[in-house]
Motif scaffolding. Structure first.
Motif, mmCIF file in Angstrom:
data_model
loop_
_atom_site.group_PDB
_atom_site.id
_atom_site.type_symbol
_atom_site.label_atom_id
_atom_site.label_comp_id
_atom_site.label_asym_id
_atom_site.label_seq_id
_atom_site.Cartn_x
_atom_site.Cartn_y
_atom_site.Cartn_z
ATOM 1 N N LEU A 22 10.197 2.757 8.918
ATOM 2 C CA LEU A 22 9.704 3.740 8.038
ATOM 3 C C LEU A 22 9.448 2.842 6.606
ATOM 4 N N VAL A 23 10.710 2.266 6.195
ATOM 5 C CA VAL A 23 10.650 1.369 4.881
ATOM 6 C C VAL A 23 9.415 0.416 4.928
ATOM 7 N N ILE A 24 9.367 -0.313 6.071
ATOM 8 C CA ILE A 24 8.336 -1.546 6.245
ATOM 9 C C ILE A 24 7.032 -0.920 6.389
ATOM 10 N N THR A 25 6.780 0.180 6.860
ATOM 11 C CA THR A 25 5.337 0.914 6.954
ATOM 12 C C THR A 25 4.916 1.283 5.604
ATOM 13 N N ASN A 26 5.884 1.839 5.003
ATOM 14 C CA ASN A 26 5.659 2.380 3.516
ATOM 15 C C ASN A 26 5.309 1.097 2.623
ATOM 16 N N CYS A 27 5.929 0.091 2.616
ATOM 17 C CA CYS A 27 5.820 -1.176 1.771
ATOM 18 C C CYS A 27 4.204 -1.665 2.267
ATOM 19 N N ILE A 28 4.123 -1.778 3.447
ATOM 20 C CA ILE A 28 2.678 -2.439 3.835
ATOM 21 C C ILE A 28 1.569 -1.454 3.484
ATOM 22 N N VAL A 29 1.771 -0.483 3.852
ATOM 23 C CA VAL A 29 0.610 0.643 3.329
ATOM 24 C C VAL A 29 0.373 0.801 1.838
ATOM 25 N N LEU A 30 1.399 0.821 0.988
ATOM 26 C CA LEU A 30 1.213 0.819 -0.215
ATOM 27 C C LEU A 30 0.889 -0.338 -0.839
ATOM 28 N N LEU A 32 -1.596 -2.743 0.735
ATOM 29 C CA LEU A 32 -2.723 -2.687 1.014
ATOM 30 C C LEU A 32 -3.615 -1.590 0.202
ATOM 31 N N LEU A 33 -3.125 -0.381 -0.119
ATOM 32 C CA LEU A 33 -3.650 0.631 -0.870
ATOM 33 C C LEU A 33 -4.051 0.130 -2.289
ATOM 34 N N THR A 34 -2.791 -0.255 -2.735
ATOM 35 C CA THR A 34 -2.739 -1.117 -4.251
ATOM 36 C C THR A 34 -3.925 -1.993 -4.221
ATOM 37 N N GLN A 35 -3.866 -2.975 -3.578
ATOM 38 C CA GLN A 35 -5.048 -4.001 -3.580
ATOM 39 C C GLN A 35 -6.571 -3.575 -3.301
ATOM 40 N N LEU A 36 -6.692 -2.514 -2.425
ATOM 41 C CA LEU A 36 -8.081 -1.949 -2.238
ATOM 42 C C LEU A 36 -8.442 -0.884 -2.998
ATOM 43 N N PHE A 37 -7.445 0.034 -3.685
ATOM 44 C CA PHE A 37 -8.199 1.028 -4.139
ATOM 45 C C PHE A 37 -7.768 1.184 -5.736
ATOM 46 N N PHE A 47 -6.842 6.472 -2.945
ATOM 47 C CA PHE A 47 -5.726 6.196 -3.003
ATOM 48 C C PHE A 47 -4.646 7.217 -2.958
ATOM 49 N N TRP A 48 -4.989 8.470 -3.674
ATOM 50 C CA TRP A 48 -4.180 9.351 -3.786
ATOM 51 C C TRP A 48 -4.096 10.280 -2.517
ATOM 52 N N GLY A 49 -5.352 10.275 -1.875
ATOM 53 C CA GLY A 49 -5.263 10.907 -0.321
ATOM 54 C C GLY A 49 -4.490 10.164 0.558
ATOM 55 N N ALA A 50 -4.713 8.790 0.530
ATOM 56 C CA ALA A 50 -3.851 8.029 1.484
ATOM 57 C C ALA A 50 -2.414 8.224 1.367
ATOM 58 N N LEU A 51 -2.115 8.270 -0.162
ATOM 59 C CA LEU A 51 -0.828 8.416 -0.411
ATOM 60 C C LEU A 51 -0.347 9.602 0.081
ATOM 61 N N ALA A 52 -0.894 10.531 -0.113
ATOM 62 C CA ALA A 52 -0.398 11.907 0.408
ATOM 63 C C ALA A 52 -0.521 11.826 2.130
ATOM 64 N N ILE A 53 -1.069 11.334 2.698
ATOM 65 C CA ILE A 53 -1.155 11.189 4.158
ATOM 66 C C ILE A 53 0.082 10.443 4.509
ATOM 67 N N PHE A 88 4.424 -0.649 -8.193
ATOM 68 C CA PHE A 88 3.042 -0.184 -8.361
ATOM 69 C C PHE A 88 2.814 -0.385 -9.814
ATOM 70 N N PHE A 89 3.541 0.342 -10.643
ATOM 71 C CA PHE A 89 3.505 0.086 -12.112
ATOM 72 C C PHE A 89 3.650 -1.238 -12.979
ATOM 73 N N TYR A 90 4.345 -1.983 -12.145
ATOM 74 C CA TYR A 90 4.337 -3.408 -12.741
ATOM 75 C C TYR A 90 3.198 -4.058 -12.530
ATOM 76 N N PHE A 91 2.658 -4.050 -11.317
ATOM 77 C CA PHE A 91 1.311 -4.718 -10.901
ATOM 78 C C PHE A 91 0.028 -4.013 -11.731
ATOM 79 N N GLN A 92 0.196 -2.760 -11.824
ATOM 80 C CA GLN A 92 -0.972 -2.057 -12.684
ATOM 81 C C GLN A 92 -0.742 -2.595 -14.251
#
Length: 98
Positions: A22-30, A32-37, A47-53, A88-92
Motif C-alpha cells: 500500500l505504501v509503495i502504491t501510494n508513492c508511485i501513484v502520487l 505519477l500524478l504530480t508529474q502529469l497533472f 489530479f484531485w479526482g485521482a487522489l480521491a480514488i 508534494f508541497f516541496y516539489f510544487q
C-alpha cells in the motif's frame, strides 16, 4: 544440500505484507500524478479526482486486511502519507521550466 521444503515455504513468492504494498502504491501513484497533472501555476482537477480514488483504494485495502494493520503499521502508514504530502508541497515550490 538444500532442505527439501525450502521452496514450499513461500507459496507463489507473494509474501510481501499488504502494508508495504500500500505504501509503495501510494508513492508511485502520487509521483505519477504530480508529474502529469500539476503545472507551473495550477493543479488539474483530474489530479484531485485521482487522489480521491487513491484514498478510496486505501480505505478498501485497510478494511480488507484489518489484522495486518497493527499500531506500528498504522504509524508507518500515517508517517508515509505525511512524507508524501510534504514532498508534494516541496516539489510544487521548486522552480519550474515553463
Amino acid at each position: 544440500m538444500l532442505p527439501e521444503g525450502i521452496y514450499k515455504r513461500r507459496k507463489n513468492h507473494n509474501n510481501t505484507p499488504p502494508t508495504v504494498l500500500l505504501v509503495i502504491t501510494n508513492c508511485i501513484v502520487l509521483a505519477l500524478l504530480t508529474q502529469l497533472f500539476t503545472g507551473c501555476n495550477s493543479i488539474n482537477n483530474f489530479f484531485w479526482g485521482a487522489l480521491a480514488i487513491l484514498a478510496l483504494y486505501n480505505v478498501y485495502t485497510i478494511r480488507r486486511n484489518p489484522d495486518e494493520y497493527t499500531w506500528l503499521n498504522g504509524i508507518i502508514y500515517v508517517v508515509s502519507i505525511g512524507m508524501m504530502i510534504l514532498l508534494f508541497f516541496y516539489f510544487q515550490n521548486q522552480p519550474h521550466n515553463c
